[in-house]
Design an enzyme around this catalytic site. Structure first.
Site, PDB file in Angstrom:
ATOM      1  N   LYS A  38      70.792  38.662 -53.608  1.00 25.16           N
ATOM      2  CA  LYS A  38      70.257  37.902 -53.623  1.00 25.16           C
ATOM      3  C   LYS A  38      70.209  36.604 -54.066  1.00 25.16           C
ATOM      4  O   LYS A  38      70.177  35.222 -54.300  1.00 25.16           O
ATOM      5  CB  LYS A  38      70.553  37.710 -55.426  1.00 25.16           C
ATOM      6  CG  LYS A  38      72.416  38.048 -55.631  1.00 25.16           C
ATOM      7  CD  LYS A  38      73.262  37.080 -55.703  1.00 25.16           C
ATOM      8  CE  LYS A  38      74.278  36.856 -55.675  1.00 25.16           C
ATOM      9  NZ  LYS A  38      75.314  35.444 -56.031  1.00 25.16           N
TER      10      LYS A  38
ATOM     11  N   THR B 219      71.039  32.343 -59.682  1.00 26.54           N
ATOM     12  CA  THR B 219      71.574  31.883 -58.501  1.00 26.54           C
ATOM     13  C   THR B 219      70.847  31.193 -58.153  1.00 26.54           C
ATOM     14  O   THR B 219      70.855  30.066 -57.081  1.00 26.54           O
ATOM     15  CB  THR B 219      72.691  32.095 -57.697  1.00 26.54           C
ATOM     16  OG1 THR B 219      71.245  33.956 -57.160  1.00 26.54           O
ATOM     17  CG2 THR B 219      73.831  32.916 -56.927  1.00 26.54           C
TER      18      THR B 219
END
Length: 320
Positions: free
Chosen positions: A185, A242
């Site tokens: 990610k 994020t």
């Protein structure tokens, strides 16, 4: 007793949160000057200013001071984890070691759990990961994380010992899915930062997040992860955080790339090394990971932002 190795922002925040349960917590740093500063200020002025260390947090500089019964949390950057384990292997034999870093080793192309197993075969490896910012944890804001450990009995014990008033821990035995979700990610977060920095719009970011999630699944499932792990906190949850917040170092790094501005070299950006490691692993496995490839090419100066976007937009049309 819990010993947190690594006195950066995240390690300090976790130590502070765990100390609120009332037990003894050690906080280790490799730099004696940093340890002395923690002792004197009772605060991590450098990495987490404004958060006092509770009285039951003990800064230490010697691994010899970690008692045999302590659970060890490894809150060091992914690219230094192997060196820490190899250089101090005698301190980690037959211990429970919980990785708190996210990434893939640039040389070996494996994550933190496999790195622990490779370096200390007698240890019981686990990983604590998920959508979390150090400041949120340190200030007592509610945060949910995934604790992954192959041994269900050890995992249950860790879940109990690491849960705090503001940290809710979910448990799984799928260490592969947990470590790859947390690692990959970060690469997608860099790409999303680039898109926003280059003013390509929120629609483009949403597309990158969606197709990036498909890339994460493609690699993780090939390596034996469970799809529900990638759909959970350590995958989708961490991806959502994020890719949408400037609290993410990886997103801020991508933002700087997209704006053509320099980025603070003192800030650890795990996604940069992970992009290169993940692309190498994907090529070994014959897996297509176009976003990871575009990020790597951008990092290596092979393309500029517009060319990186063209790489993705010019790919052959296909079913979703």
């Amino acid at each position: 007793m819990i010993s947190v190795l690594g006195a950066g922002a995240f390690g300090t925040a976790v130590a502070v949160s765990l100390a609120r349960n009332g037990g003894s917590v050690q906080l280790w740093a490799h730099d004696p000057a940093h340890v002395e500063a923690l002792r004197q200020a009772r605060e991590n002025v450098l990495r987490l200013p404004g958060v006092p260390l509770p009285d039951n947090v003990e800064p230490i500089e010697r691994l010899d001071d970690v008692p045999p019964e302590a659970v060890i949390l490894l809150a060091v950057p992914m690219q230094t984890l192997r060196h820490l384990l190899q250089d101090n292997a005698e301190h980690f034999l037959a211990r429970t070691l919980v990785a708190c870093c996210k990434g893939m080793d640039l040389k070996t192309h494996v994550g933190p759990v496999q790195t622990i197993s490779d370096c200390v075969p007698t240890a019981m490896p686990a990983i604590l990961t998920g959508p979390s910012f150090a400041a949120d944890i340190a200030h007592g804001l509610p945060t949910a994380l995934t604790l992954a450990c192959r041994d269900e009995r050890v995992g249950k014990a860790l879940q109990q010992s690491l849960t705090t008033p503001n940290l809710r821990i979910y448990r799984t035995t799928d260490t592969i899915g947990a470590e790859l979700g947390g690692a990959l990610k970060n690469v997608i977060a860099i790409a999303c930062g680039v898109v926003i920095g280059a003013r390509l719009g929120d629609s483009a970011r949403a597309a990158l997040m969606t197709r990036g999630y498909a890339e994460m699944q493609r690699m993780a499932l090939r390596l034996g992860a469970k799809p529900e792990t990638l759909a959970g906190l350590s995958g989708f949850g961490d991806l959502a955080l994020t890719c949408t917040s400037e609290g993410s170092r990886n997103f801020r790094f991508g933002l700087s790339l997209g704006q053509g501005e320099p980025f603070d070299t003192d800030v650890t950006v795990e996604g940069a090394a992970t992009a290169r490691a993940a692309l190498a692993r994907a090529r070994e496995l014959g897996i297509e990971m176009p976003i990871t490839g575009a990020v790597t090419a951008l990092l290596d100066g092979q393309v500029d932002v517009r060319q990186a976007m063209d790489m993705l937009l010019s790919r052959p049309l296909k079913d979703e």
